[in-house]
Design a protein around this motif. Sequence first.
Motif, short mmCIF file in Angstrom:
data_model
loop_
_atom_site.label_atom_id
_atom_site.label_comp_id
_atom_site.label_asym_id
_atom_site.label_seq_id
_atom_site.Cartn_x
_atom_site.Cartn_y
_atom_site.Cartn_z
N THR A 99 50.48 32.04 54.01
CA THR A 99 50.90 30.78 55.10
C THR A 99 51.43 29.42 54.29
OG1 THR A 99 48.74 30.19 54.21
CG2 THR A 99 48.75 31.49 56.27
N ALA A 100 52.34 29.04 55.02
CA ALA A 100 53.10 27.73 54.52
C ALA A 100 52.42 26.60 54.45
CB ALA A 100 54.37 27.73 55.38
N ASP A 101 51.21 26.77 54.07
CA ASP A 101 50.31 25.37 54.19
C ASP A 101 49.59 25.03 52.90
OD1 ASP A 101 48.55 27.41 54.00
OD2 ASP A 101 47.33 26.48 55.72
N PHE A 102 50.52 25.23 51.79
CA PHE A 102 50.11 24.73 50.54
C PHE A 102 49.94 23.16 50.44
CE2 PHE A 102 49.88 23.28 46.10
CZ PHE A 102 49.08 24.49 45.48
N PRO A 103 48.67 22.73 50.09
CA PRO A 103 48.70 21.06 50.43
C PRO A 103 49.59 20.09 49.26
CG PRO A 103 46.67 22.02 49.36
CD PRO A 103 47.63 23.18 49.46
N ALA A 104 49.98 19.28 49.75
CA ALA A 104 50.93 18.21 49.06
C ALA A 104 49.92 17.43 48.03
CB ALA A 104 51.79 17.40 49.97
N VAL A 105 48.64 17.34 48.38
CA VAL A 105 47.93 16.71 47.63
C VAL A 105 46.64 17.32 47.61
CG1 VAL A 105 48.90 14.25 48.10
CG2 VAL A 105 47.10 15.27 49.55
N PRO A 106 45.71 17.11 46.46
CA PRO A 106 44.39 17.79 46.58
C PRO A 106 43.37 17.37 47.50
CG PRO A 106 44.80 16.46 44.52
CD PRO A 106 45.90 16.20 45.55
N PRO A 107 42.85 18.57 48.28
CA PRO A 107 42.02 18.41 49.53
C PRO A 107 40.92 17.38 49.26
CG PRO A 107 41.57 20.38 48.65
CD PRO A 107 42.62 19.86 47.70
N VAL A 108 40.31 17.29 48.09
CA VAL A 108 39.53 16.17 47.71
C VAL A 108 39.86 15.46 46.38
CG1 VAL A 108 37.21 15.65 46.97
CG2 VAL A 108 37.52 17.54 48.42
N ARG A 109 40.14 13.98 46.47
CA ARG A 109 40.34 13.26 45.40
C ARG A 109 38.91 13.11 44.58
NH1 ARG A 109 45.76 10.42 45.82
NH2 ARG A 109 46.62 11.81 47.68
N PHE A 110 39.20 13.16 43.26
CA PHE A 110 38.01 13.02 42.38
C PHE A 110 38.59 12.56 41.04
CE2 PHE A 110 38.27 17.11 40.02
CZ PHE A 110 39.16 17.80 40.78
N ASN A 111 37.51 12.18 40.36
CA ASN A 111 37.90 11.75 38.93
C ASN A 111 38.08 13.21 37.93
OD1 ASN A 111 38.09 10.91 36.14
ND2 ASN A 111 36.12 9.83 36.34
N TYR A 112 39.29 13.41 37.93
CA TYR A 112 39.92 14.75 37.40
C TYR A 112 39.34 14.95 36.10
CZ TYR A 112 42.49 13.99 41.82
OH TYR A 112 43.23 13.54 43.06
N THR A 113 39.70 14.13 35.46
CA THR A 113 39.25 14.31 33.89
C THR A 113 37.97 13.74 33.33
OG1 THR A 113 40.47 12.46 33.48
CG2 THR A 113 41.78 14.39 33.39
N ALA A 114 36.93 13.56 34.36
CA ALA A 114 35.72 13.13 34.00
C ALA A 114 34.99 14.11 33.03
CB ALA A 114 34.82 12.86 35.32
N GLU A 115 34.13 13.49 32.50
CA GLU A 115 33.15 14.62 31.61
C GLU A 115 32.49 15.64 32.13
OE1 GLU A 115 31.68 14.95 28.23
OE2 GLU A 115 33.65 13.86 27.42
N SER A 116 31.91 15.14 33.32
CA SER A 116 31.70 16.15 34.16
C SER A 116 31.98 16.02 35.75
CB SER A 116 30.04 16.41 34.16
OG SER A 116 29.55 15.40 34.80
N VAL A 117 32.59 17.21 36.21
CA VAL A 117 33.02 16.92 37.83
C VAL A 117 31.97 17.71 38.21
CG1 VAL A 117 34.45 18.08 39.33
CG2 VAL A 117 35.47 16.96 36.88
#
Length: 605
Positions: free
Chosen positions: A450-468
């Motif tokens: 399918t041609a729907d790879f998202p341009a941005v992450p579906p959820v924004r979060f603290n990507y590099t946090a100690e614990s996600v």
Amino acid sequence: MEMDLKNHRSSSVFFPAVVLLWLRCATAEIHFHEFVVQATAVKRLCETRSIITVNGQYPGPTIEARNGDALVVDVVNRAKYNVTIHWHGIRQLRTAWADGPEFVTQCPIRPGGSYTYRFRIEEQEGTLWWHAHSSWLRATVHGAIVVYPKLGSSYPFLNPDREHRVILGNSVNGFAINFQIVSNWLKLTWSSTGEWWNEDPVRVIERALRTGADPNVSDALTINGQPGDLYKCSRKETTVFPVRSGETNLFRFVNAALNSELFVGVAGHSMTVVAADGVYVKHFNATILMLAPGQTTDVLLTADSPAGCYYMAAHAYESARDTTFDNTTTTAILNYLDPNGYPYAPPAKVVANRTRLPAFPVLPDFNDTCAAYAFASRFRSAVPVTLPGPVDHHLFFTVGLGLFDCPAGKVCGGPNGTILTASMNNVSFQTPTRASILEAYLRGVPAVFTADFPAVPPVRFNYTAESVSRDLWQPTVATKVYQVKYGSVLEVVMQGTSILTSEDHPMHIHGYHFYVLATGFGNFDRRRDAARFNLVDPPLRNTVGVPVNGWAVVRFVADNPGAWLVHCHLEDHMSWGLAMVFLVENGVGESQSLEPPPADLPPCV
Ligand code: C2O
């Protein structure tokens, strides 16, 4: 390493696909090769194993060509596995059919089948390489591609007196003995690392994917297929590079290892870096190089030390914490020749006599991210850059690992009984099995992608946090592409995540070279980090290390129609789904359109 010219012939026969180029540039040549993929008995570390090779050679044959030449490589599959070959870093302008990744641009060549890869080398010079792009066959199915300047032109540096190819890889079997290097001397600690591949790498990854566990690490690293002096029973087989006092040598390094980023150094010598990934760079001096799998680096090394033997050595740069990895050290020997051309000393004797061991380079610690980052940050384009712009697609892709819960009733081998996985923007790439993405796109085969790879992450979060949060650890499994018009300008922020563990991810984009505008640590923040973009002389690469717990920003023009795989070049991560595909549409007219599929493209069923 030795050249294979057996299967190599050049000719000026009529070849329609390059006839235009041919007329424009009368010095271009077409190089014909036959690659027979076959099981071969290979002895390393005193044990003989059957491995898959090309033409019985490990590493495989080197392809030599000039900028502007065309290649015709007939691949014959006599092995028991499906296989494809990828020409890593070759742009494949309009010839996506020859790019190689299984089920992306072609279906695999089945056992007994064959396929002829036809492509041109257009405005590329330096060192690239080829490797299998099916399962883990690339462990042993790989070789160098050396692209010389066009006839009549020369290197943008003084012609070296001698050239050497240095292919860094993994050994396939044997006992790894761990020697520790103490103050430039070797003390034997004879502790077996215990990890060794007693089966072929295809089985290693198949088992890991079945159970959800981490695949076994390799037992040894290699230089031109030889582990070197620091393993049990390996000394007779150490690779030797002859050099002559005063001469300048061009060393072409390729990191062909499956899962190891590598520090490499040569005792007693510094190096001048002149090219990377088949592109010339602004020269800089270095005593230690770092190459991620997929990357190449060309250096000049002048033999200006006292005549003798010197170790070249490589070991892992491992950025993930608390992980098992191949922590062995592979070596080769630089052996000075005396004025009559005789080796200063036969290396075997030098090593046997421990009182005269060659000097050993000081390599950074395994986890020395500062050294790795500092080295990678030194690359600059050799020529001023006109950056493509304005940007049509601002993309933000997370890259990282993940875990699936174990299905009820199953036993899983991942951490705490889970299944290891990986993803980009929370999509774990599922390789199709019925058709290649490129064929499905052009022939309208439904339900392949399918041609729907998202341009941005579906959820924004603290990507590099100690614990996600654990809720974010389970990606979606799917085959999604991101589709763009011919000629669009793409800027991609690749953001590492700390899900499960943060790690440096060497990201490779097929079909393109891209400008690396900046890399950094933590979460990318455009307001703060855009100021750090190198808009003057950013390096042009095909594989960029996204720093551990960090990010990289790259920019390129989508001027090559086709389906182009983007993936982490750590093979375990790619197997887990750390990949996506750019689908680039045809532009206007023939020169902006994909060539028709070759008649012998392997059938999908
Ligand atoms: Cu060298 Cu898709 O890889």
